[in-house]
Design an enzyme around this catalytic site. Structure first.
Site, PDB file in Angstrom:
ATOM      1  N   SER A 301       0.799  -1.220   0.000  1.00  8.27           N
ATOM      2  CA  SER A 301       0.000   0.000   0.000  1.00  8.27           C
ATOM      3  C   SER A 301       0.835   1.275   0.000  1.00  8.27           C
ATOM      4  CB  SER A 301      -1.000  -0.039   1.143  1.00  8.27           C
ATOM      5  OG  SER A 301      -0.401  -0.269   2.374  1.00  8.27           O
ATOM      6  N   LYS A 326      -1.175  -4.064  -3.030  1.00  9.18           N
ATOM      7  CA  LYS A 326      -2.352  -3.453  -2.401  1.00  9.18           C
ATOM      8  C   LYS A 326      -2.398  -1.997  -2.834  1.00  9.18           C
ATOM      9  CE  LYS A 326      -5.553  -2.375   0.756  1.00  9.18           C
ATOM     10  NZ  LYS A 326      -5.698  -0.938   0.499  1.00  9.18           N
TER      11      LYS A 326
END
Length: 386
Positions: A301, A326
């Site tokens: 992320s 992600k």
């Protein structure tokens, strides 16, 4: 680096948008939510715009309340039916706890964990000296239950909440029973929660004028700590930015960290319900020191956002193994009973337009267990005169 940077564009972030971007879902046990807040590192779920899926979840909660049933359970069922892998529902207290944990302190057992694609929860890292480490829990172990509640198929954020004891505001010293699995062995371990700090940024020097800046998670002020570490690094030293196992955190802090190495310009773009927006670095970063970004399958992320930025901008060589993948954007909305639903509304892209979600970032040099040694070798090569 020399020449005109094609990604240096005017700042376009919409200051008025009360949007939370959750690029982290697997922080230290007890700190599972990340955000790009509008002020003071806190999000504003009650102000967020609702997407259609938010409306569906809110409707389910309202109908449950009208029937005298649990609105949170109804909302969780609606999220599960939606197929949103990263969607989650928090009680008001849980959401506040998660936000507070991003300040760098949390009550927990010292586990990092992530949800595998088959729904199982795998331990990815154990904090040295933590209750989990004392109990002998290792990376790769599967967490099958917490206090008798099965974890398979649950969002990792819910599992983190169970580990912390958020439902009962469990303080340090309270017991939590974990069901674990390692290969063919299955066992139960009872731990005592402790007050822990994330220690998100650590710095050390290696032989050969190499500074290693390790960022475990992007908690409050971690971006500033990275910038200070770069400023204080010995003159002429190259830098290894170690993002292995970094599961994300506050996107604003990841952008600040990127600003340590970039002289302004684009860090990432993202869309919310089809509307594109952008994140830009602050000007004045150090663009001359040799830089290697070290990543692995636990790099997720916000950490992938930073990696993609320095790779696309030609600022760093990326060494290690493919990152997790992600790259989705979650937006929170307040439900009728005060709980909070976070659902996926879009995805982010690197400066060159690459999508990360489900793909990850491929290193420039792929390597295994000797990644740090290889990164040091690469960095010294970059620093050598041609």
């Amino acid at each position: 680096m020399s020449g005109r940077d094609p990604f240096c564009q005017p700042r376009r972030i919409r200051r008025g948008a009360a949007l939370t971007l959750v690029f982290a879902s697997v922080l230290v046990a007890g700190a599972a939510t990340g955000a790009l807040p509008q002020s003071q590192g806190k999000s504003a779920p009650d102000q967020a715009r609702s997407a259609g899926s938010h409306a569906d979840v809110a409707r389910a909660a309202e109908e449950a309340m009208a029937d005298g049933k649990s609105p949170i359970q109804a909302a969780k069922r609606a999220v599960s039916r939606s197929g949103d892998r990263w969607g989650a529902v928090y009680s008001q207290g849980e959401y506040e706890e998660f936000e507070e944990s991003l300040d760098g302190q949390y009550t927990g057992v010292g586990l990092w964990a992530r949800s595998e694609r088959d729904g199982r929860i795998e331990v990815t890292k154990v904090r040295v000296g933590s209750p989990a480490a004392t109990a002998g829990i290792r990376p790769g172990d599967l967490l099958r239950s917490v206090d008798g509640e099965k974890t398979d198929g649950r969002p990792v954020t819910e599992v983190v909440s169970l580990l912390r004891g958020d439902a009962t505001d469990a303080p340090a010293g309270t017991a939590v029973r974990l069901g674990l699995e390692r290969g063919t062995r299955a066992w139960t371990e009872t731990l005592r929660r402790a007050q822990l700090s994330t220690d998100s940024v650590t710095v050390r020097e290696l032989d050969g004028r190499v500074t290693v800046i390790k960022v475990a998670t992007f908690t409050k002020d971690s971006g500033h700590q990275v910038r200070e570490a770069v400023r204080q690094s010995p003159p002429g030293a190259g830098i290894i930015l170690d993002l292995r196992g970094n599961s994300g955190g506050l996107v604003s802090e990841a952008v600040t960290a990127a600003s340590a190495f970039l002289d302004g310009g684009l860090v990432a773009t993202y869309d919310v319900d089809g509307e594109e927006r952008a994140l830009h670095a602050e000007p004045g970063g150090d663009t001359t020191r040799p830089l290697v970004a070290l990543v692995d399958g636990g790099t997720m992320s916000a950490a992938e956002l930073l990696t993609g930025a320095v790779q696309d901008r030609g600022r760093a060589l990326v060494v290690g193994s493919r990152t997790f993948g992600k790259g989705s954007v979650q937006m929170p909305s307040r439900l009728p009973d005060g709980s909070v639903a976070e659902l996926t509304v879009g995805h982010y892209r690197t400066p060159s337009g690459r999508g990360v979600d489900g793909r990850g970032i491929t290193p420039d040099l792929e390597t295994g267990e000797d990644a740090l040694q290889r990164a040091g070798t690469v960095l010294r090569g970059l620093a050598s005169p041609s």
